[in-house]
Design a protein around this motif. Structure first.
Motif, mmCIF file in Angstrom:
data_model
loop_
_atom_site.group_PDB
_atom_site.id
_atom_site.type_symbol
_atom_site.label_atom_id
_atom_site.label_comp_id
_atom_site.label_asym_id
_atom_site.label_seq_id
_atom_site.Cartn_x
_atom_site.Cartn_y
_atom_site.Cartn_z
ATOM 1 N N ARG A 144 3.593 6.315 -5.285
ATOM 2 C CA ARG A 144 3.557 6.441 -6.754
ATOM 3 C C ARG A 144 2.376 7.309 -7.196
ATOM 4 O O ARG A 144 2.517 8.180 -8.058
ATOM 5 C CB ARG A 144 3.467 5.069 -7.411
ATOM 6 N N ARG A 145 1.239 7.058 -6.615
ATOM 7 C CA ARG A 145 0.020 7.801 -6.975
ATOM 8 C C ARG A 145 0.143 9.276 -6.603
ATOM 9 O O ARG A 145 -0.192 10.160 -7.394
ATOM 10 C CB ARG A 145 -1.174 7.145 -6.273
ATOM 11 N N LEU A 146 0.633 9.537 -5.404
ATOM 12 C CA LEU A 146 0.771 10.926 -4.950
ATOM 13 C C LEU A 146 1.748 11.703 -5.817
ATOM 14 O O LEU A 146 1.489 12.856 -6.187
ATOM 15 C CB LEU A 146 1.223 10.950 -3.487
ATOM 16 N N LEU A 147 2.874 11.090 -6.139
ATOM 17 C CA LEU A 147 3.851 11.762 -7.000
ATOM 18 C C LEU A 147 3.270 12.019 -8.387
ATOM 19 O O LEU A 147 3.469 13.094 -8.958
ATOM 20 C CB LEU A 147 5.135 10.937 -7.090
ATOM 21 N N VAL B 294 0.829 -1.210 0.000
ATOM 22 C CA VAL B 294 0.000 0.000 0.000
ATOM 23 C C VAL B 294 0.865 1.263 0.000
ATOM 24 O O VAL B 294 0.584 2.219 -0.720
ATOM 25 C CB VAL B 294 -0.957 0.002 1.212
ATOM 26 N N GLY B 295 1.916 1.270 0.800
ATOM 27 C CA GLY B 295 2.770 2.454 0.881
ATOM 28 C C GLY B 295 3.426 2.792 -0.438
ATOM 29 O O GLY B 295 3.468 3.956 -0.851
ATOM 30 N N CYS B 296 3.932 1.784 -1.125
ATOM 31 C CA CYS B 296 4.569 1.988 -2.429
ATOM 32 C C CYS B 296 3.550 2.509 -3.444
ATOM 33 O O CYS B 296 3.814 3.475 -4.169
ATOM 34 C CB CYS B 296 5.200 0.682 -2.896
ATOM 35 N N ASN C 98 0.523 6.677 8.609
ATOM 36 C CA ASN C 98 1.234 5.640 9.351
ATOM 37 C C ASN C 98 0.929 4.315 8.673
ATOM 38 O O ASN C 98 -0.122 3.723 8.873
ATOM 39 C CB ASN C 98 0.752 5.598 10.808
ATOM 40 N N ASN C 99 1.853 3.856 7.846
ATOM 41 C CA ASN C 99 1.659 2.638 7.076
ATOM 42 C C ASN C 99 2.650 1.536 7.435
ATOM 43 O O ASN C 99 2.406 0.370 7.187
ATOM 44 C CB ASN C 99 1.762 2.962 5.580
ATOM 45 N N ALA C 100 3.792 1.904 8.035
ATOM 46 C CA ALA C 100 4.832 0.914 8.328
ATOM 47 C C ALA C 100 4.340 -0.099 9.351
ATOM 48 O O ALA C 100 3.630 0.236 10.288
ATOM 49 C CB ALA C 100 6.087 1.607 8.849
#
Length: 141
Positions: free
Chosen positions: A20-23, A14-16, A83-85
Motif C-alpha cells: 500500500r505504501r509503495l503504491l 507487513v507485506g500488505c 522476502n516477506n512470505a
C-alpha cells in the motif's frame, strides 16, 4: 526515478502495509500471494504500476523463476526484492510432525533462497539492487 519492487507475502501484515505504501509513493510493485484474486481485491487490477502475481508455492523454483520473468517482462528489471512470505505453527514443538516442519522450512527458508537465486542474476546484470529479508518474531522466541 521509479523504483521497481518485488514483494512476497502481501495479503496481510507487513507485506500488505508495504505494498500500500509503495503504491501510494508511486513505485512499481510486483506483489505475490497464493491468490491473485485476493491481491486484486486489496490493491486493484494489474496496471502500469502494479503487477499481482499468484505464487502458491515459493518452494517451487520453476514458479519463482516464472514470476521473475513476468516482472522482467512487465517492468524491465527490479530494484528491491522483499522476502516477506512465511508462516509459523502454534503448539507444542514435540507435537509438530516431520511434514509440518519440512513445509515451514520449504516456505520460510527455501522459498526465500529461491527468490534470492532467481533475482540475484538480474541485479548483478544491472549492477544494482537490494534484498530485504523479513523474519517473524515467532522464529526468535
Amino acid at each position: 526515478m521509479k523504483q521497481i519492487w518485488f514483494v512476497t507475502g502481501t495479503t496481510s501484515g507487513v507485506g500488505c502495509f508495504l505494498v500500500r505504501r509503495l503504491l501510494a509513493e508511486g513505485r512499481q510493485v510486483a506483489a505475490t500471494s497464493r491468490s491473485r484474486e485476493k491481491l486484486e481485491q486489496l490493491f486493484g487490477p494489474e496496471s502500469g504500476q502494479f503487477l499481482p502475481l499468484s505464487l502458491p508455492d515459493l518452494a517451487d523454483e520453476g514458479a519463482v523463476l516464472a514470476a521473475r520473468d513476468r516482472v522482467a517482462e512487465k517492468f524491465g528489471g527490479v530494484d528491491v526484492v522483499v522476502n516477506n512470505a512465511g508462516y509459523a505453527l502454534c503448539g507444542a514443538f514435540e507435537e509438530t510432525s516431520d511434514r509440518e516442519a519440512r513445509d515451514i522450512f520449504d516456505v520460510n527458508f527455501f522459498g526465500a533462497v529461491n527468490v534470492i537465486r532467481a533475482f540475484l542474476p538480474v541485479m548483478r546484470r544491472q549492477r544494482s539492487g537490494c534484498f530485504l529479508n523479513i523474519n517473524f518474531i515467532a522464529g526468535i522466541t
